[in-house]
Design a protein around this motif. Structure first.
Motif, short mmCIF file in Angstrom:
data_model
loop_
_atom_site.label_atom_id
_atom_site.label_comp_id
_atom_site.label_asym_id
_atom_site.label_seq_id
_atom_site.Cartn_x
_atom_site.Cartn_y
_atom_site.Cartn_z
N GLU A 164 3.68 10.62 -6.54
CA GLU A 164 4.65 11.13 -7.51
C GLU A 164 3.95 11.55 -8.80
OE1 GLU A 164 7.52 12.03 -7.09
OE2 GLU A 164 8.29 12.26 -9.13
N ALA A 165 2.98 10.74 -9.24
CA ALA A 165 2.25 11.04 -10.48
C ALA A 165 1.47 12.36 -10.31
CB ALA A 165 1.30 9.89 -10.82
N ILE A 166 0.81 12.52 -9.15
CA ILE A 166 0.02 13.72 -8.88
C ILE A 166 0.91 14.94 -8.80
CG2 ILE A 166 -1.01 14.83 -6.84
CD1 ILE A 166 -3.29 13.42 -7.40
N ARG A 167 2.08 14.78 -8.18
CA ARG A 167 3.00 15.90 -8.05
C ARG A 167 3.43 16.40 -9.43
NH1 ARG A 167 7.87 17.18 -8.28
NH2 ARG A 167 8.54 15.10 -8.89
N GLN A 208 0.83 -1.21 0.00
CA GLN A 208 0.00 0.00 0.00
C GLN A 208 0.86 1.26 0.00
OE1 GLN A 208 -2.29 -1.14 3.38
NE2 GLN A 208 -4.15 -1.47 2.18
N LEU A 209 1.98 1.19 0.74
CA LEU A 209 2.86 2.35 0.79
C LEU A 209 3.47 2.62 -0.59
CD1 LEU A 209 4.20 4.54 2.50
CD2 LEU A 209 6.07 2.95 2.94
N ILE A 210 3.92 1.53 -1.23
CA ILE A 210 4.54 1.70 -2.55
C ILE A 210 3.53 2.30 -3.53
CG2 ILE A 210 5.41 0.44 -4.55
CD1 ILE A 210 6.71 -1.49 -2.59
N GLU A 211 2.32 1.76 -3.47
CA GLU A 211 1.31 2.25 -4.40
C GLU A 211 0.97 3.71 -4.13
OE1 GLU A 211 -0.80 -2.02 -5.39
OE2 GLU A 211 -1.88 -0.56 -4.15
N ALA A 212 0.85 4.08 -2.84
CA ALA A 212 0.54 5.46 -2.49
C ALA A 212 1.66 6.40 -2.94
CB ALA A 212 0.32 5.57 -0.98
N ARG A 213 2.90 5.96 -2.75
CA ARG A 213 4.04 6.80 -3.14
C ARG A 213 4.05 7.02 -4.66
NH1 ARG A 213 8.79 4.01 0.40
NH2 ARG A 213 8.65 5.32 2.27
N THR A 214 3.77 5.92 -5.39
CA THR A 214 3.77 6.03 -6.85
C THR A 214 2.70 7.02 -7.29
OG1 THR A 214 4.28 3.68 -6.82
CG2 THR A 214 3.73 4.62 -8.96
N SER A 219 0.57 22.52 -0.30
CA SER A 219 0.01 21.17 -0.24
C SER A 219 0.95 20.17 -0.90
CB SER A 219 -1.39 21.13 -0.86
OG SER A 219 -1.30 21.21 -2.27
N LEU A 220 1.64 20.59 -1.95
CA LEU A 220 2.62 19.71 -2.61
C LEU A 220 3.77 19.40 -1.66
CD1 LEU A 220 3.07 20.89 -6.33
CD2 LEU A 220 2.09 18.76 -5.47
N GLU A 221 4.21 20.42 -0.93
CA GLU A 221 5.32 20.20 -0.01
C GLU A 221 4.96 19.19 1.08
OE1 GLU A 221 7.03 23.90 1.50
OE2 GLU A 221 7.30 24.46 -0.63
N SER A 222 3.74 19.32 1.60
CA SER A 222 3.38 18.35 2.65
C SER A 222 3.17 16.96 2.05
CB SER A 222 2.15 18.82 3.45
OG SER A 222 1.11 19.16 2.59
N LEU A 223 2.79 16.89 0.78
CA LEU A 223 2.68 15.57 0.13
C LEU A 223 4.06 14.93 0.03
CD1 LEU A 223 1.09 13.39 -1.46
CD2 LEU A 223 1.55 14.71 -3.52
N THR A 224 5.04 15.72 -0.39
CA THR A 224 6.41 15.20 -0.51
C THR A 224 6.91 14.71 0.85
OG1 THR A 224 6.74 16.86 -2.22
CG2 THR A 224 8.71 15.73 -1.43
N ALA A 225 6.61 15.49 1.88
CA ALA A 225 7.04 15.10 3.23
C ALA A 225 6.38 13.78 3.64
CB ALA A 225 6.69 16.19 4.23
N ALA A 226 5.09 13.64 3.36
CA ALA A 226 4.37 12.41 3.73
C ALA A 226 4.93 11.21 2.97
CB ALA A 226 2.88 12.58 3.47
N SER A 227 5.28 11.43 1.70
CA SER A 227 5.82 10.34 0.87
C SER A 227 7.13 9.81 1.43
CB SER A 227 6.05 10.82 -0.56
OG SER A 227 4.84 10.80 -1.26
N ALA A 228 7.91 10.70 2.03
CA ALA A 228 9.19 10.27 2.59
C ALA A 228 8.97 9.44 3.85
CB ALA A 228 10.05 11.50 2.90
N GLY A 229 7.78 9.58 4.45
CA GLY A 229 7.47 8.80 5.65
C GLY A 229 7.03 7.39 5.30
N VAL A 252 0.02 9.50 3.32
CA VAL A 252 0.26 9.86 1.92
C VAL A 252 -1.08 10.04 1.20
CG1 VAL A 252 1.44 9.22 -0.21
CG2 VAL A 252 2.41 8.54 1.99
N ARG A 253 -1.99 9.09 1.45
CA ARG A 253 -3.33 9.16 0.83
C ARG A 253 -4.04 10.47 1.20
NH1 ARG A 253 -3.91 5.98 -3.40
NH2 ARG A 253 -2.97 3.96 -2.99
N ALA A 254 -3.93 10.84 2.49
CA ALA A 254 -4.61 12.05 2.97
C ALA A 254 -4.06 13.28 2.25
CB ALA A 254 -4.43 12.18 4.48
N ARG A 255 -2.72 13.32 2.09
CA ARG A 255 -2.11 14.48 1.42
C ARG A 255 -2.47 14.50 -0.07
NH1 ARG A 255 -1.23 15.33 6.07
NH2 ARG A 255 -3.10 16.53 5.66
N ILE A 256 -2.61 13.30 -0.66
CA ILE A 256 -3.02 13.23 -2.07
C ILE A 256 -4.41 13.87 -2.21
CG2 ILE A 256 -3.74 11.68 -3.93
CD1 ILE A 256 -1.51 9.76 -3.08
#
Lengths: 243, 606
Positions: free
Chosen positions: B526-529, B517-523, B554-564, B570-574
């Motif tokens: 990245e696509a949304i960014r 799930q993490l891999i999928e959320a990160r992918t 909002s993009l910055e907090s998405l990037t931060a969540a992705s690193a976690g 990650v889903r919430a930030r998306i």
């Protein structure tokens, strides 16, 4: 399966272990499958390999026909085709396949075939020879001396000095292989004699002459087979030492 | 009848295939690749398998397991000389290798089970149905312990392993299906870690194996190691660095060696490039095909003597082979093809993709088992002689190598001492005279009634089934009672251990899911960014600076969540980004609609 008459009374009678289908209890008349419920039937543990593959007890075999029969029966018994069947049928398929594979392997090879027939007809396993047969005595003795000399010389001497010994051993080997070929020719004669006797026994009543003839052939087979095995082991050792 | 699938569980890559009507097909993943690298990474978030795990080889070498097939059914002593090439720690327990990852240890079947599960999930996603029944391929020269370990792996993965079949024979099924060949064929199978040669006779749909031989420790991995050793040596000479002390650099070096080898199958020269640690810059070296061939020539030579032995056992001369088939990625090397051609005196076949042909054949065998294909039958052999230890430590063979399976042998046992109540039996596999030189498969104790010496008669049946796996049963001849035997495998997991591992694998499954799930959320993040950046570039001037700032935030907090590591964050930030960019998307849509309309009008003008 129709029981082929064999040459003279056998010491081990063939048992038809089953007379009833394991599944529907009807009397089985089919060869390998019940004619009523079409379930596969276990091959009897007492079934000899010739009968298993539908062959008369002869020593000269049509290998093409043997292979064709093996393939047909493999298609009937192989576990691959019983995957969707009950556990009992799967177990029978496994047992039948194993027996069939061993039977085919034994009969395919002329030496194993002859050894097996000897066991069936004369009721005992092959002789294991520990001393050389009389007519090979001198050759084997000479070889063993050459071998001993080679074993002692091999680690110390240089290759050039070993050459004459090597040549001697090579010629010993050639001589022994020639003897093995002679034995195999004599075996072929005995194969023919056995098959001829088999045909005679089918067409005429069995008398003392045939009985005596049978004993002679079986005795000859036994002797030749054990001499050949002995010789083969000697040659294998020789090849191993020279390598 | 539920569908049965075919699996090629390889040293380097694994595949799963199914029968689509009369045609076997491999199943590709989302990225369109059919091969799943046989690599498992144990990250802090659980398991990752396949392509994404491969990235962890360099990043996380001690926790990323590859080439586990080399350890299946082996003891530590069996693999001692290659331990230095592996970054992860190995030890032994109960005759079975255990792989140490952090606090936990895993047996090779457990790691293999993780790869099998990945294949299972992939097939389930593709077919839209549950997958349980499978056929798994193994090298033909695998011994009983290695086959049993493969079967255990399937069980741990929650699969029903209906048949273990040999890789070269599987390949012959795929070829036979395609070409309806008749005659004698030789299958030369050189994979990532194993080598097999099988000689078969094809006649009227029967695939009869006449002989097989091989080496279960010889393959592409060994070719790579010759390059690794060369580069290690040169790097040490040039920069004084001992790269073998750096686990991550060693993995980078290993992967580069593999790439160099692969490129040299097409090109006559290429460059190896290694980034060095400690600020020593980059090591570059040109390598020619000729140099590679000099390095691996001896290894290729080692595949030829098994070929000659198999021919001898089949009673055939090289000239009597009608067709030669190449299987396995390592047969892409021109020198391998040349040597095979020289030995058999004919140009080998390689029409089918050597990476996929084994999986395709496994799917054909699966279809035979499910009753779909009925005109083909595979008659395989046992690769090694089976016997028992007798007085004086001698191996007494009961079933000879290259005997068609299923097959069985019986042996009668009795006692030597009055009142003796058990007989120890030691089962061996191999071709050597002395018991100690052969593979110890298992030991068991035969129970006998206390009687005068020589009176008890217990008949033991050794049966090798169609999987090439041994089954032992015993019967007291006097009482006609069968006795159950508890066979203790010398280099295998006990039934209890397998049970426990099946249980554990459910626990892993939960962790797997988390990692996936993490891999999928990160992918997706990245696509949304990327899409948002693009939209800002196109339509940034159409919205106010306040809005642009909000989107950036909002993009910055998405990037931060992705690193976690939390996929929910990650889903919430998306969702956040989607909300903040809603207006921008509308504006862009309107503009492009207007443009489209304007274009249309322009075009429509006479």
């Amino acid at each position: 399966m129709e029981q082929k008459p064999t040459v003279l009374p056998k010491r081990t009678e063939l048992h038809m272990a089953r007379s009833m289908c394991w599944h529907c209890q009807s009397e089985v008349t089919g060869e390998y499958f019940c004619e009523q419920c079409v379930k596969v039937q276990p091959l009897s543990k007492e079934l000899d390999y010739f009968t298993c593959l539908g062959l008369p007890r002869l020593l000269n075999i049509d290998l093409e026909a043997l292979e064709a029969k093996f393939y047909t029966l493999s298609r009937s018994f192989h576990p691959d085709f019983y995957h969707n069947k009950t556990d009992s049928e799967q177990a029978i398929s496994l047992g039948n396949s194993a027996l069939l594979n061993i039977a085919y392997r034994t009969l395919k090879d002329p030496i194993q075939r002859a050894e097996y027939l000897l066991k069936l007809e004369a009721g005992s396993a092959k002789d294991i020879r520990t001393s050389p047969p009389a007519d090979l005595f001198e050759e084997i003795l000479a070889l063993q001396e050459d071998l001993e000399e080679y074993r002692q010389a091999a680690p110390s001497q240089n290759q050039a000095a070993l050459e004459p010994l090597k040549a001697k051993l090579a010629s010993d080997r050639e001589q022994l292989e020639q003897r093995q070929r002679e034995m195999e020719l004599r075996l072929a004669d005995l194969f023919n004699a056995w098959d001829l006797l088999h045909a005679q026994a089918e067409s005429a009543p069995v008398d003392d002459r045939l009985r005596k003839e049978r004993e002679t052939i079986l005795k000859g087979l036994r002797e030749l087979l054990s001499n050949r095995t002995y010789l083969r082991n000697i040659i294998t050792d020789l090849v191993a030492v020279m390598a | 009848m539920a569908r049965i699938l075919g699996i090629d569980l390889g040293t380097t890559n694994s595949l799963i295939a199914y029968m689509d009507g009369k045609t076997p097909r491999v199943i590709a993943g989302k990225q369109g690749r059919a091969m799943v690298p046989s690599v498992v990474a144990m990250t802090d978030n659980g398991l990752i398998v396949g392509d994404p795990a491969k990235e962890h080889l360099v990043r996380n070498p001690e926790r990323t397991i590859y080439s586990v097939k080399r350890f299946m059914g082996k003891s530590l002593a069996d693999v001692s000389d290659e331990l230095k090439y592996f970054p992860y720690k190995l030890h032994e327990q109960g005759g079975v290798i255990r792989i140490q990852v952090g606090e936990k240890t895993y047996s090779p079947p457990q790691i293999s089970a993780m790869i099998l599960k990945e294949l299972k999930l992939r097939a389930e996603a593709h077919l839209g149905e549950d997958v349980r029944g499978v056929v798994i391929t193994v090298p033909a020269y695998f011994n009983d312990s290695q086959r049993q370990a493969t079967k255990d792996a399937g069980m741990i993965a929650g699969l029903d392993v209906l048949r273990i079949i040999n890789e070269p024979t599987a390949a012959s099924l795929a070829y036979g299906l395609q070409q309806k060949t008749q005659g004698t064929i030789a299958v030369y199978d050189l994979g990532g870690g194993t080598f097999d040669i099988s000689i078969l006779k094809l006649k009227q749909g029967i695939f009869e194996v006449l002989a097989t031989n091989g080496n279960t420790h010889l393959g592409g991995d060994d070719f790579d190691r010759t390059i690794i050793d060369l580069l290690l040596h040169e790097i040490r000479a040039e920069s004084g660095l001992d790269l073998s002390q750096y686990a991550d650099q060693m993995q980078a070096l290993r992967l580069e060696a593999e790439r160099v080898k692969i490129r040299l199958s097409d090109d006559v020269k290429t460059q190896a490039t290694i980034e060095l640690p400690e600020g020593k810059g980059t090591f570059r070296r040109e390598m020619t095909r000729e140099q590679l061939e000099a390095l691996v020539s001896d290894l290729i030579e080692r595949t030829l003597s098994p070929c000659r032995l198999a021919l001898k056992d089949a009673g055939l001369q090289p000239s009597q082979i009608d067709e030669v088939v190449l299987v396995g990625g390592s047969t892409r090397m021109p020198l391998v093809r040349q040597r095979v051609q020289d030995l058999f005196g004919k140009v080998p076949h390689c029409e089918l993709n050597p990476d996929e042909v084994v999986a395709l054949g496994a799917a054909v065998q699966a279809d035979i088992l499910s009753g779909g294909t009925q005109d083909m039958l595979l008659l395989d052999v046992t690769p090694l002689s089976l016997g028992i230890e007798t007085m004086g430590g001698v191996m007494s063979p009961l079933i000879r190598r290259n005997t068609t399976i299923p097959t069985s042998a019986k042996e009668m046992f009795t006692t030597y001492v009055d009142g003796q109540t058990s007989v120890d039996i030691h089962i061996l596999q191999g071709e050597r005279e002395l018991a100690k030189d052969n593979r110890s498969l298992a030991r068991f104790q035969l129970k006998v009634p206390p009687l005068p010496a020589g009176v008890p008669r217990v008949e033991v049946q050794f049966l090798i089934d169609a999987n090439g796996i041994l089954n032992v049963t015993a019967k007291d001849v006097r009482t006609n009672q069968t006795q159950s035997i508890e066979v203790k495998p010398s280099h295998g997991l006990t039934d209890d251990e397998v049970e426990r591992m099946i249980g554990e694998s459910f626990k892993f499954a939960a962790e797997d899911l988390k990692a996936r799930q993490l891999i999928e959320a990160r992918t997706e993040a990245e696509a949304i960014r990327k899409a948002t950046e693009k939209a800002l570039g196109l339509g940034g001037h159409l919205i106010g600076p306040e809005e642009t700032r909000a989107i950036r935030a909002s993009l910055e907090s998405l990037t931060a969540a992705s690193a976690g590591e939390d996929h929910r964050a990650v889903r919430a930030r998306i969702a956040d980004v989607e909300k903040t960019t809603h207006h921008l998307a509308e504006v862009l849509m309107d503009t492009s609609l207007k443009e489209a309309l304007q274009n249309k009008k322009l075009e429509e003008l006479p």
